[in-house]
Design a protein around this motif. Structure first.
Motif, PDB file in Angstrom:
ATOM      1  N   LEU A  19      45.693  28.859  36.542  1.00 19.24           N
ATOM      2  CA  LEU A  19      45.086  29.974  35.832  1.00 19.24           C
ATOM      3  C   LEU A  19      43.591  29.723  35.744  1.00 19.24           C
ATOM      4  O   LEU A  19      43.155  28.654  35.319  1.00 19.24           O
ATOM      5  CB  LEU A  19      45.697  30.074  34.424  1.00 19.24           C
ATOM      6  N   GLY A  20      42.796  30.720  36.170  1.00 19.48           N
ATOM      7  CA  GLY A  20      41.352  30.547  36.163  1.00 19.48           C
ATOM      8  C   GLY A  20      40.615  31.825  35.807  1.00 19.48           C
ATOM      9  O   GLY A  20      41.202  32.916  35.781  1.00 19.48           O
ATOM     10  N   VAL A  21      39.337  31.662  35.539  1.00 18.96           N
ATOM     11  CA  VAL A  21      38.482  32.790  35.188  1.00 18.96           C
ATOM     12  C   VAL A  21      37.144  32.612  35.916  1.00 18.96           C
ATOM     13  O   VAL A  21      36.649  31.482  36.031  1.00 18.96           O
ATOM     14  CB  VAL A  21      38.334  32.904  33.654  1.00 18.96           C
ATOM     15  N   TYR A  22      36.606  33.723  36.432  1.00 23.88           N
ATOM     16  CA  TYR A  22      35.407  33.665  37.274  1.00 23.88           C
ATOM     17  C   TYR A  22      34.400  34.735  36.890  1.00 23.88           C
ATOM     18  O   TYR A  22      34.774  35.828  36.490  1.00 23.88           O
ATOM     19  CB  TYR A  22      35.802  33.801  38.754  1.00 23.88           C
ATOM     20  N   ILE A  50      41.371  27.173  33.259  1.00 21.99           N
ATOM     21  CA  ILE A  50      41.427  27.281  31.814  1.00 21.99           C
ATOM     22  C   ILE A  50      42.128  26.049  31.247  1.00 21.99           C
ATOM     23  O   ILE A  50      43.209  25.675  31.697  1.00 21.99           O
ATOM     24  CB  ILE A  50      42.162  28.572  31.404  1.00 21.99           C
ATOM     25  N   GLU A  51      41.471  25.425  30.273  1.00 21.79           N
ATOM     26  CA  GLU A  51      42.059  24.262  29.611  1.00 21.79           C
ATOM     27  C   GLU A  51      42.986  24.721  28.484  1.00 21.79           C
ATOM     28  O   GLU A  51      42.938  25.870  28.055  1.00 21.79           O
ATOM     29  CB  GLU A  51      40.943  23.361  29.073  1.00 21.79           C
ATOM     30  N   GLY A  79      39.162  42.548  36.415  1.00 19.86           N
ATOM     31  CA  GLY A  79      40.583  42.606  36.714  1.00 19.86           C
ATOM     32  C   GLY A  79      41.147  41.250  37.069  1.00 19.86           C
ATOM     33  O   GLY A  79      40.462  40.230  37.033  1.00 19.86           O
ATOM     34  N   ASN A  80      42.416  41.274  37.446  1.00 24.74           N
ATOM     35  CA  ASN A  80      43.184  40.076  37.761  1.00 24.74           C
ATOM     36  C   ASN A  80      43.587  40.128  39.226  1.00 24.74           C
ATOM     37  O   ASN A  80      43.983  41.175  39.732  1.00 24.74           O
ATOM     38  CB  ASN A  80      44.419  40.035  36.857  1.00 24.74           C
ATOM     39  N   ALA A  81      43.461  39.007  39.909  1.00 23.62           N
ATOM     40  CA  ALA A  81      43.907  38.900  41.298  1.00 23.62           C
ATOM     41  C   ALA A  81      44.463  37.500  41.519  1.00 23.62           C
ATOM     42  O   ALA A  81      44.057  36.543  40.858  1.00 23.62           O
ATOM     43  CB  ALA A  81      42.765  39.192  42.266  1.00 23.62           C
ATOM     44  N   MET A  82      45.399  37.412  42.453  1.00 25.87           N
ATOM     45  CA  MET A  82      46.037  36.135  42.755  1.00 25.87           C
ATOM     46  C   MET A  82      45.872  35.830  44.240  1.00 25.87           C
ATOM     47  O   MET A  82      45.715  36.743  45.055  1.00 25.87           O
ATOM     48  CB  MET A  82      47.520  36.198  42.390  1.00 25.87           C
ATOM     49  N   MET A  83      45.922  34.548  44.568  1.00 28.24           N
ATOM     50  CA  MET A  83      45.835  34.158  45.973  1.00 28.24           C
ATOM     51  C   MET A  83      46.656  32.909  46.237  1.00 28.24           C
ATOM     52  O   MET A  83      46.551  31.916  45.516  1.00 28.24           O
ATOM     53  CB  MET A  83      44.384  33.912  46.382  1.00 28.24           C
ATOM     54  N   HIS A  84      47.464  32.981  47.290  1.00 26.74           N
ATOM     55  CA  HIS A  84      48.197  31.811  47.788  1.00 26.74           C
ATOM     56  C   HIS A  84      47.301  31.106  48.802  1.00 26.74           C
ATOM     57  O   HIS A  84      46.743  31.764  49.676  1.00 26.74           O
ATOM     58  CB  HIS A  84      49.483  32.234  48.515  1.00 26.74           C
ATOM     59  N   PHE A  85      47.170  29.795  48.681  1.00 21.48           N
ATOM     60  CA  PHE A  85      46.408  29.039  49.681  1.00 21.48           C
ATOM     61  C   PHE A  85      46.810  27.572  49.630  1.00 21.48           C
ATOM     62  O   PHE A  85      47.450  27.124  48.682  1.00 21.48           O
ATOM     63  CB  PHE A  85      44.889  29.202  49.492  1.00 21.48           C
ATOM     64  N   ILE A  93      48.710  26.146  46.424  1.00 19.95           N
ATOM     65  CA  ILE A  93      48.200  26.651  45.147  1.00 19.95           C
ATOM     66  C   ILE A  93      48.404  28.167  45.082  1.00 19.95           C
ATOM     67  O   ILE A  93      48.172  28.880  46.056  1.00 19.95           O
ATOM     68  CB  ILE A  93      46.687  26.362  44.989  1.00 19.95           C
ATOM     69  N   LEU A  94      48.799  28.639  43.903  1.00 19.01           N
ATOM     70  CA  LEU A  94      48.776  30.070  43.595  1.00 19.01           C
ATOM     71  C   LEU A  94      47.729  30.222  42.496  1.00 19.01           C
ATOM     72  O   LEU A  94      47.960  29.871  41.341  1.00 19.01           O
ATOM     73  CB  LEU A  94      50.126  30.591  43.125  1.00 19.01           C
ATOM     74  N   SER A  95      46.562  30.710  42.889  1.00 20.07           N
ATOM     75  CA  SER A  95      45.462  30.899  41.955  1.00 20.07           C
ATOM     76  C   SER A  95      45.635  32.251  41.265  1.00 20.07           C
ATOM     77  O   SER A  95      45.635  33.287  41.923  1.00 20.07           O
ATOM     78  CB  SER A  95      44.129  30.855  42.711  1.00 20.07           C
ATOM     79  N   ASN A  96      45.829  32.227  39.958  1.00 21.11           N
ATOM     80  CA  ASN A  96      45.954  33.436  39.151  1.00 21.11           C
ATOM     81  C   ASN A  96      44.634  33.586  38.403  1.00 21.11           C
ATOM     82  O   ASN A  96      44.387  32.889  37.420  1.00 21.11           O
ATOM     83  CB  ASN A  96      47.125  33.307  38.184  1.00 21.11           C
ATOM     84  N   SER A  97      43.756  34.472  38.892  1.00 21.14           N
ATOM     85  CA  SER A  97      42.372  34.507  38.443  1.00 21.14           C
ATOM     86  C   SER A  97      42.003  35.816  37.760  1.00 21.14           C
ATOM     87  O   SER A  97      42.413  36.895  38.191  1.00 21.14           O
ATOM     88  CB  SER A  97      41.442  34.285  39.636  1.00 21.14           C
ATOM     89  N   TYR A  98      41.189  35.680  36.725  1.00 23.19           N
ATOM     90  CA  TYR A  98      40.662  36.813  35.978  1.00 23.19           C
ATOM     91  C   TYR A  98      39.154  36.851  36.200  1.00 23.19           C
ATOM     92  O   TYR A  98      38.491  35.815  36.124  1.00 23.19           O
ATOM     93  CB  TYR A  98      41.016  36.678  34.494  1.00 23.19           C
TER      94      TYR A  98
END
Length: 150
Positions: A19-22, A50-51, A79-85, A93-98
């Protein structure tokens, strides 16, 4: 609400969720966006993981300060977007980013993360330079918000 998922999900692989935020930070003319370049030449939007018990806004301010040394004011939720990499350490990793638009404030300190360097990249360069497709999406969606607000 549309779910924005990028990258190829490989069947049979278990992805570690992050889970991350950018921050999407444009310059005054809106023709460049703030990016973090690492020593291996990869470009990312400022932000990160996010800690425990950390709120999105707290995380974003902390990460931007650590990576580029600036305070920010957070403006609008994009918004929210996700990426498999697969990471450079070969981790799925599945990045679940806001994503949020933000405005650059005062420079407070030198970046804490020694392998991170602040750069402005042009809008024409985002697809070539930013490593993750969901970061590119965040920049394009952020620009739409600014165009509506102006």
């Amino acid at each position: 609400m549309q779910l924005n998922i990028f990258g190829e999900k490989i069947e049979g692989i278990t992805y570690q969720k992050r889970l991350g935020v950018y921050a999407v930070i444009f310059n005054f003319k809106k023709d460049r966006v703030a990016a973090v370049k690492t020593t291996n030449g990869h470009y990312f939007l400022p932000g990160g993981g996010i800690e425990k018990d950390e709120k999105f806004e707290e995380c974003l301010r902390r990460e931007v300060l650590e990576e580029i040394g600036y305070e920010i004011s957070i403006r609008t939720y994009i918004g929210n977007a996700m990426m498999h990499f697969i990471s450079t350490k070969n981790e799925p990793i599945l990045s679940n980013s806001y994503f949020f638009t933000a405005q650059l404030g005062e420079k407070i300190l030198e970046p804490i993360e020694e392998d991170h360097f602040f750069e402005w990249i042009t809008m024409e360069e985002i697809e070539k330079r930013l490593v993750h497709d969901h970061h590119i999406w965040g920049v394009k969606e952020g620009l739409k918000i600014y165009n509506v607000e102006d």
